[in-house]
Design an enzyme around this catalytic site. Structure first.
Site, PDB file in Angstrom:
ATOM      1  N   LYS A 171     -23.992   2.898   8.623  1.00 14.69           N
ATOM      2  CA  LYS A 171     -24.215   1.482   8.896  1.00 14.69           C
ATOM      3  C   LYS A 171     -25.354   1.346   9.888  1.00 14.69           C
ATOM      4  O   LYS A 171     -25.174   1.515  11.088  1.00 14.69           O
ATOM      5  CB  LYS A 171     -22.946   0.840   9.445  1.00 14.69           C
ATOM      6  CG  LYS A 171     -21.943   0.611   8.342  1.00 14.69           C
ATOM      7  CD  LYS A 171     -20.942  -0.472   8.686  1.00 14.69           C
ATOM      8  CE  LYS A 171     -19.964  -0.637   7.533  1.00 14.69           C
ATOM      9  NZ  LYS A 171     -18.584  -0.561   7.918  1.00 14.69           N
TER      10      LYS A 171
ATOM     11  N   TRP B  88     -25.651  -1.274   4.930  1.00 11.70           N
ATOM     12  CA  TRP B  88     -25.075  -0.028   4.448  1.00 11.70           C
ATOM     13  C   TRP B  88     -26.149   0.828   3.778  1.00 11.70           C
ATOM     14  O   TRP B  88     -26.929   0.325   2.969  1.00 11.70           O
ATOM     15  CB  TRP B  88     -23.983  -0.315   3.413  1.00 11.70           C
ATOM     16  CG  TRP B  88     -22.709  -0.797   4.022  1.00 11.70           C
ATOM     17  CD1 TRP B  88     -22.548  -1.279   5.292  1.00 11.70           C
ATOM     18  CD2 TRP B  88     -21.431  -0.845   3.397  1.00 11.70           C
ATOM     19  NE1 TRP B  88     -21.250  -1.633   5.495  1.00 11.70           N
ATOM     20  CE2 TRP B  88     -20.527  -1.386   4.346  1.00 11.70           C
ATOM     21  CE3 TRP B  88     -20.953  -0.500   2.138  1.00 11.70           C
ATOM     22  CZ2 TRP B  88     -19.184  -1.575   4.067  1.00 11.70           C
ATOM     23  CZ3 TRP B  88     -19.603  -0.697   1.862  1.00 11.70           C
ATOM     24  CH2 TRP B  88     -18.730  -1.216   2.819  1.00 11.70           C
TER      25      TRP B  88
ATOM     26  N   THR C 252      -2.858  16.384  -0.308  1.00 14.79           N
ATOM     27  CA  THR C 252      -4.296  16.093  -0.241  1.00 14.79           C
ATOM     28  C   THR C 252      -4.898  16.908   0.892  1.00 14.79           C
ATOM     29  O   THR C 252      -4.205  17.304   1.826  1.00 14.79           O
ATOM     30  CB  THR C 252      -4.555  14.604   0.032  1.00 14.79           C
ATOM     31  OG1 THR C 252      -3.875  14.259   1.231  1.00 14.79           O
ATOM     32  CG2 THR C 252      -4.076  13.746  -1.095  1.00 14.79           C
TER      33      THR C 252
ATOM     34  N   GLU D  42      -4.469  11.663  -5.749  1.00 10.27           N
ATOM     35  CA  GLU D  42      -3.576  10.516  -5.959  1.00 10.27           C
ATOM     36  C   GLU D  42      -3.680   9.932  -7.376  1.00 10.27           C
ATOM     37  O   GLU D  42      -2.862   9.098  -7.759  1.00 10.27           O
ATOM     38  CB  GLU D  42      -3.899   9.412  -4.947  1.00 10.27           C
ATOM     39  CG  GLU D  42      -3.494   9.724  -3.509  1.00 10.27           C
ATOM     40  CD  GLU D  42      -4.542  10.502  -2.724  1.00 10.27           C
ATOM     41  OE1 GLU D  42      -5.416  11.138  -3.369  1.00 10.27           O
ATOM     42  OE2 GLU D  42      -4.495  10.471  -1.488  1.00 10.27           O
TER      43      GLU D  42
HETATM   44  P1  AMP Z   1      -9.299  15.139  -3.793  1.00 12.35           P
HETATM   45  O1  AMP Z   1      -8.063  14.355  -3.657  1.00 12.35           O
HETATM   46  O2  AMP Z   1      -9.365  16.321  -2.877  1.00 12.35           O
HETATM   47  O3  AMP Z   1      -9.558  15.518  -5.198  1.00 12.35           O
HETATM   48  O4  AMP Z   1     -10.509  14.222  -3.322  1.00 12.35           O
HETATM   49  C1  AMP Z   1     -10.758  12.976  -3.920  1.00 12.35           C
HETATM   50  C2  AMP Z   1     -12.064  12.428  -3.453  1.00 12.35           C
HETATM   51  O5  AMP Z   1     -13.148  13.248  -3.886  1.00 12.35           O
HETATM   52  C3  AMP Z   1     -12.397  11.075  -4.024  1.00 12.35           C
HETATM   53  O6  AMP Z   1     -11.742  10.031  -3.352  1.00 12.35           O
HETATM   54  C4  AMP Z   1     -13.908  11.019  -3.838  1.00 12.35           C
HETATM   55  O7  AMP Z   1     -14.262  10.702  -2.512  1.00 12.35           O
HETATM   56  C5  AMP Z   1     -14.302  12.450  -4.105  1.00 12.35           C
HETATM   57  N1  AMP Z   1     -14.761  12.592  -5.496  1.00 12.35           N
HETATM   58  C6  AMP Z   1     -14.083  13.065  -6.552  1.00 12.35           C
HETATM   59  N2  AMP Z   1     -14.854  13.070  -7.656  1.00 12.35           N
HETATM   60  C7  AMP Z   1     -16.060  12.574  -7.293  1.00 12.35           C
HETATM   61  C8  AMP Z   1     -17.283  12.316  -7.976  1.00 12.35           C
HETATM   62  N3  AMP Z   1     -17.440  12.601  -9.259  1.00 12.35           N
HETATM   63  N4  AMP Z   1     -18.294  11.769  -7.271  1.00 12.35           N
HETATM   64  C9  AMP Z   1     -18.161  11.475  -5.957  1.00 12.35           C
HETATM   65  N5  AMP Z   1     -17.049  11.718  -5.247  1.00 12.35           N
HETATM   66  C10 AMP Z   1     -16.003  12.263  -5.910  1.00 12.35           C
END
Ligand code: AMP
Length: 553
Positions: free
Chosen positions: A442, A447, A189, A334
């Site tokens: 916050k 929020w 990640t 994940e």
């Molecule tokens: P990654 O593991 O780098 O793909 O990042 C995952 C994170 O990207 C998620 O936990 C979200 O915070 C963000 N994310 C992925 N898709 C979206 C979406 N369509 N809208 C908002 N946030 C997203």
């Protein structure tokens, strides 16, 4: 009593074997670093993947060994995906946009035995090499002998050429059959907090994810489709497209490293692309290019968007100006990554504004998974479209522990994995991300959703990109500040941007300051780096005493 149906393990090699046998002539088109086009087919990819598996065996790769890649989307990267996983080793995709420290950490942590790299990453390899602590036996450059770059490698590490290895190997490899729970690929990640963590996918989770994503409710790829994954193969397996496209008999169009609006338009039109997938920043760049050049996309029917929230203005622009559907997906490394998908649908009596609002949400949970939202004490919250809580997920392709950690340590006793996202869910199951838990603002204990404010800001005609972050405030603890990037040749009038919020959000949500930047910082996976912005503007209101608190309204 057991059923009497055949029992075969779900293995990744079965996907490319199927594509080669049943869609053998379907194309894989790659744009090479010099922008020339390379064409091959699934039949040829499968043959070369077998040849590569033999070459890997000769280099001593064994079951469970990690083989790293540092590469753009191309036919050679696709061959690696299938050869490495198919032979029982683990394909470890490394994100070249991470810092050299993170890349070295990841390679050391995974203990990769070989690294396959595009020639464009020679400088990066030079920088990373001194930080490697052992285990790596060879670096294989993904090119022909004539294209081999100059690269000084440490003693004990060999420098090899991909096409030379391929020429010296046989094609007589037979795909082995083993337990479907065997690890197949590894992806760290992005590491926005702490060190990057490895998500270790299995053959079973990957194949089930491919089946689910190919259903009509999700990507629904089919023969005749020509899929261009803009999302890189080093970012959660390009959202599974290297598996879903061949499993559907759809062509793959690989853009290499040319991801700007002009390059994508040329490739999409020349290669008759029907569907593409990428993060919002890429689609904003494409939209800007189309608008300024006057070009159109002749064959693209839909753009899949995910990775960050999709501004409604982007959906509206592609639909109305270009007749292209924008389909919003949510997921994370994940979750392999697809978790939810906003499938297009017609709802009788729904007006345009309500339809846009619905399409902007992250969508319905895909069959094979389940989600819930909880408060900070862990109690489940209702699906009323209003209550916002911590989003949790569990299911067939969700991580149970990070690489190297004890089994089950990433989820609770019931299998729930806490995503770190904050979401609400409508009564019919449409999920909406309102924030990352660490990005939520916050203000006086209430929020404020940074995402909602950003969506309103980008609907302003002069705003190209927007980010809202929390700034420290003496009375309210935190207040939102809005950072905007103007569209080319436009200037931003803060008062006119703030006027957009009136009537759309409670008064105390109104940003306390509007700051114009020429560009926003992005993370290695193309998301706006809120962390960088927060660090930069944390003291903005204290130092400038800008704006007046509006919470009392
Ligand atoms: P990654 O593991 O780098 O793909 O990042 C995952 C994170 O990207 C998620 O936990 C979200 O915070 C963000 N994310 C992925 N898709 C979206 C979406 N369509 N809208 C908002 N946030 C997203």
């Amino acid at each position: 009593m057991f059923g009497l149906m055949q029992d075969q393990p779900l293995l990744i090699a079965s996907i490319i074997r199927y594509a080669a046998r049943h869609h053998g002539a379907t194309e894989v088109v790659s744009r090479l670093p010099d922008t020339s086009i390379h064409r091959t087919t699934y039949a040829e990819i499968e043959r070369r993947a077998r040849r590569l598996a033999r070459a890997l065996q000769r280099l001593g790769v064994k079951d469970g060994d990690r083989v790293a890649t540092l590469a753009w989307n191309s036919f050679r990267h696709l061959e690696l995906y299938y050869a490495v996983s198919g032979m029982g080793a683990i394909c470890h995709t490394v994100n070249p946009r991470l810092s050299t420290e993170d890349i070295a950490y990841i390679l050391n942590h995974a203990q990769d035995c070989l690294l396959f790299a595009d020639s464009s990453f020679v400088a990066l390899l030079d920088a990373v090499a001194p930080q490697l602590t052992g285990g790596l036996r060879g670096i294989v450059m993904l090119c022909t002998a004539a294209e081999m770059p100059q690269l000084a490698v440490a003693p004990g590490i060999s420098l090899l050429c991909y096409e030379t290895l391929m020429a010296g190997a046989d094609e007589d490899f037979a795909w082995p059959v083993f337990d479907e729970r065997t690890a197949s690929s590894l992806c760290y990640t992005s590491g926005t907090t702490g060190r990057p963590k490895g998500v270790l996918f299995s053959h079973r989770s990957t194949v089930l994810h491919a089946y689910a994503v190919n259903s009509a409710a999700v990507f629904g790829l089919r023969p005749g489709d020509r899929m261009l994954p803009v999302v890189p193969m080093f970012h959660v397996n390009a959202w599974g497209t290297p598996y879903t496209a061949p499993a559907a008999g759809a062509a793959l169009i690989m853009p290499g490293r040319h991801l700007d609006g002009a390059s994508l338009t040329t490739l999409m039109n020349a290669e008759r692309v029907t569907v593409s997938a990428g993060v919002p920043t890429v689609w904003l760049g494409l939209l800007q290019h189309l608008r300024t050049s006057g070009e159109r996309l002749a064959t693209v029917r839909r753009l899949i968007i995910g990775g960050s929230t999709c501004p409604p203005a982007l959906i509206e622009a592609f639909e109305k100006e270009y007749g292209i559907a924008v389909e919003h997906a949510w997921g994370m490394t994940e979750t392999s990554p697809l978790g939810t998908f906003n499938t297009p649908r017609d709802i009788p009596g729904e007006d345009e504004a309500a339809a846009l609002r619905r399409k902007s949400k992250q969508g319905h949970t895909i069959f094979g998974l389940d989600i819930r939202i909880t408060d900070d004490m862990g109690a489940e919250l209702p699906w009323d479209g209003k209550a916002s809580g911590n989003l949790q997920i569990r299911g067939l392709w969700v991580c149970s522990a990070y690489y190297g950690d004890p089994p089950g340590s990433a989820s609770d006793a019931e299998g729930w994995f806490t995503t770190g996202d904050v979401a609400s869910v409508s009564p019919d199951g449409n999920m909406e991300i309102t924030d990352r838990s660490k990005d939520v603002i916050k203000s006086g204990g209430e929020w404020i959703s940074s995402i909602l404010l950003e969506n309103i800001a980008v609907s302003h005609p002069d705003v190209a990109e927007a980010a809202v972050v929390a700034a420290d405030h003496p009375r309210w603890a935190e207040r939102p500040v809005l950072i905007v990037v103007p569209k080319p040749e436009r200037a931003i009038d803060p008062a006119s941007v703030l006027a957009r919020f009136v009537g759309q959000v409670p008064k105390y949500w109104m940003p306390d300051a509007v700051i114009t930047l020429s560009e926003l910082p992005h993370t290695a996976t193309g998301k706006v780096s809120k962390l960088t912005l927060r660090q930069r503007f944390r003291r903005y209101l204290l130092d400038s005493q800008a704006g007046a608190p509006r919470q009392d309204a």
